[in-house]
Design a protein around this motif. Structure first.
Motif, mmCIF file in Angstrom:
data_model
loop_
_atom_site.group_PDB
_atom_site.id
_atom_site.type_symbol
_atom_site.label_atom_id
_atom_site.label_comp_id
_atom_site.label_asym_id
_atom_site.label_seq_id
_atom_site.Cartn_x
_atom_site.Cartn_y
_atom_site.Cartn_z
ATOM 1 N N UNK A 1 6.236 104.320 7.381
ATOM 2 C CA UNK A 1 6.585 102.925 7.056
ATOM 3 C C UNK A 1 7.879 102.874 6.255
ATOM 4 N N UNK A 2 7.996 103.744 5.253
ATOM 5 C CA UNK A 2 9.216 103.757 4.438
ATOM 6 C C UNK A 2 10.438 104.123 5.249
ATOM 7 N N UNK A 3 10.324 105.132 6.090
ATOM 8 C CA UNK A 3 11.461 105.554 6.925
ATOM 9 C C UNK A 3 11.857 104.458 7.901
ATOM 10 N N UNK A 4 10.863 103.845 8.533
ATOM 11 C CA UNK A 4 11.133 102.775 9.488
ATOM 12 C C UNK A 4 11.825 101.596 8.808
ATOM 13 N N UNK A 5 11.290 101.172 7.658
ATOM 14 C CA UNK A 5 11.884 100.029 6.957
ATOM 15 C C UNK A 5 13.288 100.352 6.461
ATOM 16 N N UNK A 6 13.478 101.566 5.932
ATOM 17 C CA UNK A 6 14.799 101.956 5.451
ATOM 18 C C UNK A 6 15.785 102.032 6.600
ATOM 19 N N UNK B 1 8.168 108.942 -2.227
ATOM 20 C CA UNK B 1 9.513 108.720 -1.682
ATOM 21 C C UNK B 1 9.482 107.702 -0.542
ATOM 22 N N UNK B 2 8.436 107.755 0.277
ATOM 23 C CA UNK B 2 8.299 106.776 1.361
ATOM 24 C C UNK B 2 8.230 105.361 0.828
ATOM 25 N N UNK B 3 7.499 105.174 -0.254
ATOM 26 C CA UNK B 3 7.411 103.849 -0.874
ATOM 27 C C UNK B 3 8.783 103.403 -1.382
ATOM 28 N N UNK B 4 9.514 104.309 -2.019
ATOM 29 C CA UNK B 4 10.850 103.971 -2.526
ATOM 30 C C UNK B 4 11.782 103.556 -1.395
ATOM 31 N N UNK B 5 11.717 104.245 -0.269
ATOM 32 C CA UNK B 5 12.553 103.894 0.879
ATOM 33 C C UNK B 5 12.197 102.510 1.408
ATOM 34 N N UNK B 6 10.904 102.197 1.437
ATOM 35 C CA UNK B 6 10.474 100.872 1.894
ATOM 36 C C UNK B 6 10.974 99.783 0.948
ATOM 37 N N UNK B 7 10.918 100.053 -0.348
ATOM 38 C CA UNK B 7 11.376 99.065 -1.339
ATOM 39 C C UNK B 7 12.871 98.825 -1.195
#
Length: 189
Positions: free
Chosen positions: A145-150, A6-12
């Motif tokens: 990373x994903x949360x920050x980018x999202x 899920x973290x990866x999906x949020x980053x994408x």
């Protein structure tokens, strides 16, 4: 590794805004979605080797084989291309395949190359799960990373109450991913 996916999906999502977050979240878990009915029907199994995080060997010989995931990634990418354009299609296909790459890093040697482990080729997996600490750190890094980018993506270009809502949605997403990680650690997921 549920939360890490899920973290990866949020980053994408932060980099490919034309694809809805729900589609990226589903894409990153699609092979696990396929695993569930195969597991329930005893076609694929999970063998617990202990209690807690990463203490299982997964026999997902169909849903998690390299060839099956490649075919699924191409098919979902093709469908997504019709919905969100060429870039969206490539992105969704890559996110579907990313699940297998992340699983390759953490799984014990239980990932087949061909469906049903045809030809009995060697099973793959680098076994990061052997170290609960290292695998949890890797997953926490993906979540962070994903949360920050999202959150950066959600807040950019918004003002007033919309910006506040965007901040809350990013925080809620991070908390949900951390809860997924907690369920993995406690062995209840």
């Amino acid at each position: 590794m549920l939360a890490g996916h899920f973290g990866l999906a949020a980053a994408v999502k932060a980099k490919v805004p034309e694809v809805p977050l729900w589609a990226l979240m589903l894409s990153t878990q699609l092979i696990d979605v396929i695993f569930v009915p195969l597991y329930v029907s005893n076609i694929e199994t999970v063998v617990k080797t202990g209690v807690g995080y990463g203490n299982q060997v997964i026999h997902a010989d169909y849903s998690h084989s390299l060839l099956s995931v490649l075919v699924l990634a191409v098919l979902t990418g093709f469908l997504a291309r019709k919905l969100w354009g060429k870039r969206g299609g490539y992105t969704v296909g890559a996110v579907v395949f990313s699940h297998w790459i992340l699983d390759l890093l953490v799984h014990h040697s239980d990932l087949p190359i061909l469906p049903g482990n045809l030809c009995h080729l060697p099973l793959l997996g680098f076994g990061l799960w052997r170290s609960s600490t290292l695998s949890m750190i890797a997953e926490l890094l993906l979540i962070a990373a994903g949360s920050f980018m999202y959150l950066r993506f959600a807040v950019s270009g918004t003002t007033g109450s919309t910006k506040l809502l965007a901040r809350y949605s990013g925080a809620i997403l991070a908390v949900l991913m951390l809860l997924c990680l907690a369920s993995d650690v406690l062995g209840i997921g």
